[in-house]
Design a protein around this motif. Structure first.
Motif, PDB file in Angstrom:
ATOM      1  N   ILE A  60       8.955  28.020  11.058  1.00 32.30           N
ATOM      2  CA  ILE A  60       8.981  29.262  11.458  1.00 32.30           C
ATOM      3  C   ILE A  60       8.705  30.129  10.361  1.00 32.30           C
ATOM      4  N   LEU A  61       8.512  31.300  11.127  1.00 32.98           N
ATOM      5  CA  LEU A  61       7.891  32.659  10.345  1.00 32.98           C
ATOM      6  C   LEU A  61       8.899  34.011  10.482  1.00 32.98           C
ATOM      7  N   VAL A  62       9.451  34.038   9.430  1.00 32.29           N
ATOM      8  CA  VAL A  62      10.492  34.893   9.454  1.00 32.29           C
ATOM      9  C   VAL A  62       9.949  36.553   9.143  1.00 32.29           C
ATOM     10  N   GLU A  63      10.001  37.462  10.045  1.00 35.46           N
ATOM     11  CA  GLU A  63       9.754  38.968   9.535  1.00 35.46           C
ATOM     12  C   GLU A  63      11.031  39.507   9.304  1.00 35.46           C
ATOM     13  N   MET A  64      11.185  39.644   8.063  1.00 31.86           N
ATOM     14  CA  MET A  64      12.423  40.274   7.715  1.00 31.86           C
ATOM     15  C   MET A  64      13.116  41.436   8.273  1.00 31.86           C
ATOM     16  N   GLY A  65      11.897  42.549   8.342  1.00 34.14           N
ATOM     17  CA  GLY A  65      12.290  43.725   8.660  1.00 34.14           C
ATOM     18  C   GLY A  65      11.139  44.712   8.713  1.00 34.14           C
ATOM     19  N   PHE A  66      11.265  45.901   9.008  1.00 28.92           N
ATOM     20  CA  PHE A  66       9.805  46.811   9.155  1.00 28.92           C
ATOM     21  C   PHE A  66       9.861  47.636   7.816  1.00 28.92           C
ATOM     22  N   GLY A 124      14.101  46.259  12.517  1.00 28.97           N
ATOM     23  CA  GLY A 124      14.851  44.832  12.772  1.00 28.97           C
ATOM     24  C   GLY A 124      13.839  43.601  12.459  1.00 28.97           C
ATOM     25  N   PHE A 125      14.743  42.448  12.426  1.00 21.63           N
ATOM     26  CA  PHE A 125      14.078  41.363  12.359  1.00 21.63           C
ATOM     27  C   PHE A 125      13.479  40.574  13.506  1.00 21.63           C
ATOM     28  N   GLU A 126      12.523  39.658  13.145  1.00 22.31           N
ATOM     29  CA  GLU A 126      11.970  38.799  14.214  1.00 22.31           C
ATOM     30  C   GLU A 126      11.788  37.369  13.441  1.00 22.31           C
ATOM     31  N   ILE A 127      12.157  36.371  14.403  1.00 21.45           N
ATOM     32  CA  ILE A 127      11.879  35.043  13.933  1.00 21.45           C
ATOM     33  C   ILE A 127      10.936  34.394  15.058  1.00 21.45           C
ATOM     34  N   TYR A 128       9.761  33.832  14.190  1.00 22.76           N
ATOM     35  CA  TYR A 128       8.732  33.442  14.966  1.00 22.76           C
ATOM     36  C   TYR A 128       8.745  31.757  14.973  1.00 22.76           C
ATOM     37  N   PHE A 129       8.445  31.019  16.059  1.00 17.99           N
ATOM     38  CA  PHE A 129       8.003  29.750  15.927  1.00 17.99           C
ATOM     39  C   PHE A 129       6.514  29.533  16.823  1.00 17.99           C
ATOM     40  N   MET A 130       5.874  28.424  16.376  1.00 16.70           N
ATOM     41  CA  MET A 130       4.445  28.384  16.590  1.00 16.70           C
ATOM     42  C   MET A 130       4.501  28.359  18.404  1.00 16.70           C
ATOM     43  N   SER A 131       3.246  29.045  18.856  1.00 12.30           N
ATOM     44  CA  SER A 131       2.831  28.867  20.522  1.00 12.30           C
ATOM     45  C   SER A 131       1.540  29.412  20.398  1.00 12.30           C
ATOM     46  N   GLU A 132       0.813  28.772  21.209  1.00 13.96           N
ATOM     47  CA  GLU A 132      -0.724  29.093  21.360  1.00 13.96           C
ATOM     48  C   GLU A 132      -0.509  30.557  22.374  1.00 13.96           C
TER      49      GLU A 132
END
Length: 228
Positions: A185-191, A93-101
């Protein structure tokens, strides 16, 4: 305000850094670049945007230089594109990231650690300018809120338009996002470590769907009053 918005597209990895381990097919750096190039063409067709890529070929660019390119360009948005991997081949699956410490969960922290590990290929590090980092930390809360909004819109489009399972919007301390003076954002498209996801990532039609989903999410974000 009222000017054309500047968007920087970052294809993760490249050159001597191939990216995550794959089961078969394209290397991660190749998939990232293919999607980044399609997204670039889509966004470039919009008169309201100016668009820049951190790389347009198979070259190695240090993480700090990637965010430095965005900052020099005075980017309004920063989009970094990646493929995921896991020791557990069932993960997909995909994950969409945004910045957090602070990472939203252990898996998010592990993903950030992996993406940040490329620093080991970069050699000597330069110390950041203290004044610039102070200003950046003051603005970071706003970047996080806006990054979270964009991440949610892109995740919704990815779920609607691509065959990948939605693993949700997550937060983590990615160096490439931390150094950018803009929402990102950082897009992790899939595994790539999952046979089903890998098959889809190697399909040009599916990669076009990924680029289109990110594009549509950015369009929806651009229509929000927060970005006028």
């Amino acid at each position: 305000k009222g000017e054309r918005k500047r968007i920087v597209i970052d294809a993760g990895h490249g050159g001597k850094d191939p990216g995550g381990k794959k089961l078969f097919g394209l290397k991660e750096k190749e998939m990232n670049l293919a999607v980044a190039n399609e997204l670039y063409e889509l966004l470039k067709s919009e008169d309201r945007f100016e668009v820049l890529r951190t790389r347009s070929s198979d070259e190695f660019i240090p993480l700090a230089e990637r965010s430095g390119i965005a900052n020099s360009y005075k980017a309004d948005l920063f989009i970094s594109i990646h493929g995921n991997a896991s020791r557990d081949r069932r993960e997909k699956g995909f994950e969409i990231y945004f910045m957090s410490e602070k990472a939203s969960d252990p898996g998010a922290a592990e993903t950030a650690d992996y993406e940040n590990s490329v620093i080991g290929l970069e050699g000597a590090q330069t110390e950041p300018d203290p004044a610039a980092m102070l200003l950046h930390s003051m603005a970071r809360n706003e970047y996080q809120v806006q990054g979270g909004l964009l991440a949610g819109l892109v995740a919704s489009e990815m779920e609607k338009r691509t065959p990948f399972a939605n693993r949700g919007v997550k937060q983590a301390a990615f160096y490439v996002l931390r150094g950018s003076y803009s929402p990102g954002i950082l897009v992790e498209m899939g595994f790539m470590s999952n046979s089903s996801d890998q098959k889809n990532l190697n399909d040009k039609k599916v990669r076009t769907k990924i680029a289109t989903a990110i594009y549509k999410g950015i369009l929806k974000y651009a229509d929000m009053k927060q970005w006028k």
